[in-house]
Design a protein around this motif. Structure first.
Motif, PDB file in Angstrom:
ATOM      1  N   THR A   1       0.893  -1.174   0.291  1.00 54.64           N
ATOM      2  CA  THR A   1       0.061  -0.029   0.168  1.00 54.64           C
ATOM      3  C   THR A   1       0.651   1.303  -0.148  1.00 54.64           C
ATOM      4  OG1 THR A   1      -1.829  -1.199   1.145  1.00 54.64           O
ATOM      5  CG2 THR A   1      -1.722   1.143   1.296  1.00 54.64           C
ATOM      6  N   LEU A   2       0.416   2.273  -0.902  1.00 49.01           N
ATOM      7  CA  LEU A   2       1.200   3.573  -0.980  1.00 49.01           C
ATOM      8  C   LEU A   2       0.263   4.498  -0.192  1.00 49.01           C
ATOM      9  CD1 LEU A   2       2.825   3.182  -4.644  1.00 49.01           C
ATOM     10  CD2 LEU A   2       4.039   3.452  -2.397  1.00 49.01           C
ATOM     11  N   SER A   3       0.629   4.991   0.759  1.00 50.35           N
ATOM     12  CA  SER A   3      -0.377   5.914   1.470  1.00 50.35           C
ATOM     13  C   SER A   3      -0.309   7.287   1.192  1.00 50.35           C
ATOM     14  CB  SER A   3      -0.130   5.486   3.198  1.00 50.35           C
ATOM     15  OG  SER A   3       1.156   6.254   3.294  1.00 50.35           O
ATOM     16  N   HIS A   4      -1.263   8.092   1.494  1.00 48.75           N
ATOM     17  CA  HIS A   4      -1.446   9.281   1.372  1.00 48.75           C
ATOM     18  C   HIS A   4      -2.056  10.186   2.405  1.00 48.75           C
ATOM     19  CE1 HIS A   4      -1.497  13.287  -0.792  1.00 48.75           C
ATOM     20  NE2 HIS A   4      -2.898  13.297  -0.896  1.00 48.75           N
ATOM     21  N   ARG A   5      -1.393  11.267   2.788  1.00 48.99           N
ATOM     22  CA  ARG A   5      -1.988  12.243   3.838  1.00 48.99           C
ATOM     23  C   ARG A   5      -1.450  13.758   3.260  1.00 48.99           C
ATOM     24  NH1 ARG A   5       0.106  11.265   9.373  1.00 48.99           N
ATOM     25  NH2 ARG A   5      -0.546  13.485   9.727  1.00 48.99           N
ATOM     26  N   GLY A   6      -2.152  14.620   3.835  1.00 45.63           N
ATOM     27  CA  GLY A   6      -1.751  15.809   3.707  1.00 45.63           C
ATOM     28  C   GLY A   6      -0.449  16.138   4.520  1.00 45.63           C
ATOM     29  N   LEU A   7      -0.802  17.032   5.525  1.00 49.37           N
ATOM     30  CA  LEU A   7       0.299  17.497   6.434  1.00 49.37           C
ATOM     31  C   LEU A   7       1.059  16.269   7.178  1.00 49.37           C
ATOM     32  CD1 LEU A   7       1.485  20.007   7.952  1.00 49.37           C
ATOM     33  CD2 LEU A   7      -0.237  19.897   9.783  1.00 49.37           C
ATOM     34  N   PRO A   8       2.258  16.330   6.939  1.00 44.40           N
ATOM     35  CA  PRO A   8       3.110  15.235   7.583  1.00 44.40           C
ATOM     36  C   PRO A   8       2.713  15.128   9.125  1.00 44.40           C
ATOM     37  CG  PRO A   8       4.699  16.222   6.306  1.00 44.40           C
ATOM     38  CD  PRO A   8       3.372  17.193   6.058  1.00 44.40           C
ATOM     39  N   GLY A   9       2.964  14.123   9.601  1.00 41.98           N
ATOM     40  CA  GLY A   9       2.621  13.812  11.103  1.00 41.98           C
ATOM     41  C   GLY A   9       3.949  14.420  12.117  1.00 41.98           C
ATOM     42  N   ARG A  10       3.474  14.528  13.433  1.00 42.73           N
ATOM     43  CA  ARG A  10       4.748  14.804  14.331  1.00 42.73           C
ATOM     44  C   ARG A  10       5.688  13.502  14.465  1.00 42.73           C
ATOM     45  NH1 ARG A  10       0.507  17.834  16.242  1.00 42.73           N
ATOM     46  NH2 ARG A  10       0.927  20.007  16.763  1.00 42.73           N
ATOM     47  N   ASP A  11       5.010  12.444  14.111  1.00 42.03           N
ATOM     48  CA  ASP A  11       5.737  11.046  14.237  1.00 42.03           C
ATOM     49  C   ASP A  11       6.685  10.987  12.781  1.00 42.03           C
ATOM     50  OD1 ASP A  11       3.858  10.636  12.290  1.00 42.03           O
ATOM     51  OD2 ASP A  11       3.100   8.555  13.307  1.00 42.03           O
ATOM     52  N   GLY A  12       6.739  11.910  11.952  1.00 44.96           N
ATOM     53  CA  GLY A  12       7.333  11.874  10.758  1.00 44.96           C
ATOM     54  C   GLY A  12       6.651  11.176   9.508  1.00 44.96           C
ATOM     55  N   SER A  13       5.629  10.651   9.499  1.00 43.86           N
ATOM     56  CA  SER A  13       4.829   9.973   8.620  1.00 43.86           C
ATOM     57  C   SER A  13       4.560  11.000   7.694  1.00 43.86           C
ATOM     58  CB  SER A  13       3.530   9.384   9.077  1.00 43.86           C
ATOM     59  OG  SER A  13       2.720  10.417   9.856  1.00 43.86           O
ATOM     60  N   GLN A  14       4.649  10.675   6.344  1.00 47.37           N
ATOM     61  CA  GLN A  14       4.374  11.650   5.114  1.00 47.37           C
ATOM     62  C   GLN A  14       3.592  10.799   4.246  1.00 47.37           C
ATOM     63  OE1 GLN A  14       8.031  13.395   3.799  1.00 47.37           O
ATOM     64  NE2 GLN A  14       8.832  13.933   5.727  1.00 47.37           N
TER      65      GLN A  14
ATOM     66  N   ALA B   1      -4.334  22.079   5.528  1.00 45.15           N
ATOM     67  CA  ALA B   1      -3.581  20.723   5.808  1.00 45.15           C
ATOM     68  C   ALA B   1      -3.156  20.169   4.331  1.00 45.15           C
ATOM     69  CB  ALA B   1      -3.887  20.172   6.725  1.00 45.15           C
ATOM     70  N   GLN B   2      -4.492  20.016   3.652  1.00 46.94           N
ATOM     71  CA  GLN B   2      -4.255  19.341   2.364  1.00 46.94           C
ATOM     72  C   GLN B   2      -3.733  20.022   1.372  1.00 46.94           C
ATOM     73  OE1 GLN B   2      -5.038  16.113   1.762  1.00 46.94           O
ATOM     74  NE2 GLN B   2      -5.482  15.847   4.085  1.00 46.94           N
TER      75      GLN B   2
END
Length: 648
Positions: A398-411, A502-503
């Motif tokens: 799975t190739l994930s997608h999110r807007g603003l990177p998380g504080r845990d470094g997830s992008q 954020a998006q």
């Protein structure tokens, strides 16, 4: 039985003398699925088996049907009650839905033999007329106790939409009741449906619908059902696991919660490479401190089916709740997602893995129901194949997608790939022959990427209709280093300040930076570098850099105002589109803003009209397709996105 679903009137609808129910203990089996998202065909999926990563195919509706029929046959032979339910979000998620909307779901869900379904938020994605057609088109009740339809013309007359449904059991024999007056001494199970109370904000088209408070509605409904004499109550919800747990802890009298929305494959699947999730069939004590509620959920994408056995005491309380989720595999294993004959494991290895699967309750080799497979292949598959076209490549995981990177470094894993594809494409000889330029940097707003990618084949239609569906031309435009830094600050700070923005967070290729957040919603760029050949070079504030990005953001929309301000008087921007198959450049002279704040591009010669015959503007999708085919046929995340975002 037609019902207007007004939660406050429910007690009146249920009033009457309590029926006499039997005192003997009662055991019920519940089979359940949720968040199937139109995954009618099997899903390609990686698993860890016998210490190695292998690829198989999981689920799909023909496999679900075969497994459900097996459970039904077992229940029949044991003369045991069984119910099969769906926890919502059947819509969206595949090309089948894009082509058929709710009609294919109504057809195939009806063939599964469901006993009830609760709508999810994606059932409200189109319009209420389509939702009403879906509800009236299925052969099982659709439940929503906290949905008030009295002001909605499309759904107020939906005869198949109910707050709850009653089933009486005589062993394995099951009868749907209109009321408890018809129950006699047979055990009766009530299933109530619950939606998120904020559904009006989640669904894109909810019209005149109102969504009542989920906890208050649940307790009021349970109280009325108990007063009527119902001892066994199931809540079929689309609230998510955390809110299911809250529901169990704050409402008295619900025996089992069968949930959806969070798409949680409950149970420990870590050794299979699928994570250690909360336990299946968790028992949560009710507010009265006496009764307990059992909570279950079954993952997503029609890959697994949950099965829970619930035993009730003589007074109707849960004394035992046991079961688990079972992933349904085709029993064929490969060491590569492309599943070529050369990728197939040896016969001995196949046999070894099938033996492991047979010994593991979390897995089952299940054949597809032949008739349902034939129906899909004949009625729906040809149109999907025509619309979704050639295979571009394969997605191993799975190739994930999110807007603003998380504080845990997830992008986002996808947005950087989209940016890389655009930088690659505009610098190919064919495109440079048209533009006469070479791009230095690509920028992509997270909002331009509309879905994540699941493991399996990546077809052209997936890119054009789902991943990058807006058919937006790519633009080349120059900014100074100072303007580029300002654009980054503007978009990053905007994404940190406002959840709605954020998006619009910028992902990129050919550029890297470090941003330090110094206070909530603000920070500074510590370092910005541009790639030049094999080297990273510090951004020069006075130098000119050529950017590639889609035309919507190139005009400064979505809060990318720096680009609009830089092009109000003069710009070197060119937009790229195909006219009768030929790639052409459309030079832009300047930008202006209309009275309603819309941004307009003024072209030097022929204006670009994406609606004109023979004009194809989706060069953003074309760039991604070419990049996958020519550079990354096995599409995996980039090792470095270039973004270092130090959040508070």
């Amino acid at each position: 039985m037609k019902k207007i679903l007004v939660a406050g009137a429910l007690a009146l609808a249920l009033s009457g003398c309590a029926s006499q129910q039997p005192e003997a203990p009662f055991t019920l089996t519940l089979a359940h699925i949720n968040d199937t998202h139109s995954h009618f065909d099997p899903s390609d999926a990686p698993l860890t088996l016998d210490g190695q990563r292998v690829y198989t195919r999981l689920g799909g509706f023909p496999r679900l049907l075969n497994y459900a029929n097996t459970l039904r046959e077992q229940a029949k032979l044991a003369d045991q009650p069984l119910l099969f339910v769906h926890g919502g979000d059947a819509w969206q998620g595949s090309g089948y839905f894009q082509l058929n909307r709710g009609a294919m779901n109504a057809d195939l869900l009806s063939r599964l033999g469901l006993d009830a379904m609760v709508p999810g938020e994606h059932e409200f994605d189109l319009d209420n007329q389509r939702l009403a057609a879906f509800i009236e088109g299925v052969n099982f009740p659709v439940l929503a106790a906290n949905l008030n339809v009295s002001r909605d013309p499309a759904l107020s007359g939906a005869a198949n939409l109910h707050p709850y449904v009653l089933y009486a059991f005589d062993g394995n024999d099951k009868e749907r009741l209109e009321s408890m007056d018809d129950a006699g001494r047979d055990p009766v199970v009530a299933i109530i449906g619950l939606l998120p109370e904020e559904m009006g904000e989640l669904g894109t088209s909810t019209g005149g619908l109102r969504f009542e408070h989920e906890l208050e509605t649940a307790q009021r409904t349970v109280n009325a059902l108990r007063a009527q004499g119902v001892k066994h109550i199931i809540a079929l919800t689309h609230l998510g696991l955390e809110r299911d747990q809250r529901l169990a802890a704050r409402v008295n009298g619900i025996d089992v919660i069968v949930g959806g929305r969070s798409e949680t494959l409950l149970g420990d699947f870590s050794d299979l490479g699928l994570g250690n999730n909360p336990p299946y069939a968790q028992l949560i004590t009710n507010p009265d401190g006496r009764a307990k509620t059992c909570v279950v959920q079954a993952g997503h994408f029609a890959q697994a089916m949950g099965r829970v056995s619930v035993t009730f005491s003589r007074d109707g309380r849960v004394t035992r709740c046991e079961g688990g989720n079972t992933l349904l595999t085709d029993g064929e294993f490969y060491h590569d997602i492309r599943r070529g004959e050369q990728h197939r494991l040896s016969p001995a290895a196949q046999q070894r893995l099938r033996q492991l699967v047979a010994a593991d309750k979390r897995l089952a080799v299940v054949a597809e129901d032949a008739e349902l497979r034939r129906h899909i292949d004949e009625q729906y598959k040809p149109a999907l194949t025509r619309a979704y076209g050639a295979v571009l490549g394969h997605v191993p995981a799975t190739l994930s997608h999110r807007g603003l990177p998380g504080r845990d470094g997830s992008q986002s894993e996808l947005a950087p790939l989209v940016a890389a594809s655009q930088l690659y494409w505009v610098n190919t000889p064919e495109v440079q022959a048209v533009t006469g330029r070479r791009a230095d940097v690509a920028l992509v707003s997270a909002s331009a990427v509309r879905t994540q990618l699941e493991p399996g084949e990546l077809r052209q239609g997936k890119v054009r209709q789902e991943l990058l569906p807006f058919a937006t031309p790519l633009s080349l435009v120059s900014l100074t280093g100072r303007q580029l830094a300002g654009l980054l600050l503007e978009t990053i700070n905007g994404a940190l300040t406002d959840d709605k923005r954020a998006q619009a967070f910028p992902y990129m290729a050919g550029l890297r930076y470090q941003f330090d957040e110094t206070r909530k919603g603000a920070g500074f760029l510590r370092q910005i570098e541009v790639r030049q050949g094999e080297r990273w070079v510090k951004l020069d504030p006075n130098a000119s850099y050529s950017l590639v990005l889609n035309a919507y953001h190139a005009s400064g929309n979505d809060g990318w105002n720096t680009l609009f301000q830089a092009q109000q008087v003069l710009t070197d921007r060119i937009d790229l589109a195909r006219v009768n198959g030929r790639l052409m450049a459309f030079p832009v002279a300047r930008l202006s803003q209309t009275g309603n704040n819309a941004i307009e591009a003024h072209y030097i010669n022929q204006p670009l009209n994406c609606r004109a015959a023979g004009v194809r503007c989706n060069t953003d999708a074309e760039a991604f397709e070419d990049y996958v085919q020519q550079r990354r046929p096995l599409l995996t995340p980039l090792a470095d996105t270039g973004i270092t975002l130090n959040r508070l």
